[in-house]
Design a protein around this motif. Sequence first.
Motif, PDB file in Angstrom:
ATOM      1  N   LEU A   7       0.771  -1.147  -0.019  1.00  0.00           N
ATOM      2  CA  LEU A   7       0.173  -0.033   0.127  1.00  0.00           C
ATOM      3  C   LEU A   7       0.902   1.385   0.078  1.00  0.00           C
ATOM      4  CD1 LEU A   7      -2.890  -1.120   2.531  1.00  0.00           C
ATOM      5  CD2 LEU A   7      -3.122  -0.420   0.035  1.00  0.00           C
ATOM      6  N   LYS A  11       0.615   5.013  -2.425  1.00  0.00           N
ATOM      7  CA  LYS A  11       0.744   6.109  -1.900  1.00  0.00           C
ATOM      8  C   LYS A  11       0.462   7.395  -2.888  1.00  0.00           C
ATOM      9  CE  LYS A  11       4.861   7.481   0.557  1.00  0.00           C
ATOM     10  NZ  LYS A  11       5.852   7.202  -0.639  1.00  0.00           N
ATOM     11  N   PHE A  14      -2.627   6.866  -5.154  1.00  0.00           N
ATOM     12  CA  PHE A  14      -4.143   6.674  -4.473  1.00  0.00           C
ATOM     13  C   PHE A  14      -4.157   7.608  -2.867  1.00  0.00           C
ATOM     14  CE2 PHE A  14      -3.689   2.855  -6.905  1.00  0.00           C
ATOM     15  CZ  PHE A  14      -4.957   2.903  -7.922  1.00  0.00           C
ATOM     16  N   ILE A  16      -4.910   7.003   0.308  1.00  0.00           N
ATOM     17  CA  ILE A  16      -5.080   5.787   1.305  1.00  0.00           C
ATOM     18  C   ILE A  16      -5.154   5.983   2.509  1.00  0.00           C
ATOM     19  CG2 ILE A  16      -4.026   3.423   1.829  1.00  0.00           C
ATOM     20  CD1 ILE A  16      -2.669   3.601  -0.871  1.00  0.00           C
ATOM     21  N   THR A  17      -5.991   5.560   3.306  1.00  0.00           N
ATOM     22  CA  THR A  17      -6.253   5.630   4.666  1.00  0.00           C
ATOM     23  C   THR A  17      -6.184   4.164   5.221  1.00  0.00           C
ATOM     24  OG1 THR A  17      -7.215   7.779   4.740  1.00  0.00           O
ATOM     25  CG2 THR A  17      -7.546   6.418   6.723  1.00  0.00           C
ATOM     26  N   VAL A  18      -5.570   3.830   6.311  1.00  0.00           N
ATOM     27  CA  VAL A  18      -5.529   2.432   6.734  1.00  0.00           C
ATOM     28  C   VAL A  18      -6.153   2.414   8.055  1.00  0.00           C
ATOM     29  CG1 VAL A  18      -3.969   0.472   7.609  1.00  0.00           C
ATOM     30  CG2 VAL A  18      -3.379   1.797   5.451  1.00  0.00           C
ATOM     31  N   LEU A  38       0.360   6.434   5.118  1.00  0.00           N
ATOM     32  CA  LEU A  38      -0.695   5.604   4.913  1.00  0.00           C
ATOM     33  C   LEU A  38      -2.053   6.249   5.702  1.00  0.00           C
ATOM     34  CD1 LEU A  38       0.820   2.054   4.667  1.00  0.00           C
ATOM     35  CD2 LEU A  38       0.171   3.542   2.967  1.00  0.00           C
TER      36      LEU A  38
END
Length: 142
Positions: A7, A11, A14, A16-18, A38
């Motif tokens: 992921l 980054k 996209f 991205i939130t984890v 992230l």
Amino acid sequence: PEILTRLNDLKDTFDITVIGMPEWGLLENLETDYLLDLDVHFFTDSYIDQGDPRVSDFIFRFRERFKTHPNNYAFDGYDLGTYFLGAMHRFGEDCEICLPYYQPDVLKGKIRFVPARPSGYENTLWNFCRYRNYKIEKIQLH
């Protein structure tokens, strides 16, 4: 975990939130840059607000007395003592029936103990936090 490494490679492509779970042990296994890149959010059963004057006072008094910085066990001991001894003082020896409704101020966040099966009690309150500006920040949920 390998998935987070992959992921992190995406980054820049996209947004991205984890969202991590406490069982992941995310905080010990990842570099801080990964956590920031992230936009890692996570649940934790405790959060120590370093800006809270009560926390600063506890740390100062602990250092004065024991000549070392308090670890998580020191905070846990203080909070659990505050919680259960306060409940006994306020409600008497049969305080366990009041525990689900008793929420004193403690240092590591909120506590709400409810009966657990088959016996005992468990804390059901969680703090939702994220990494931001190289610090852990508590997110206020409404």
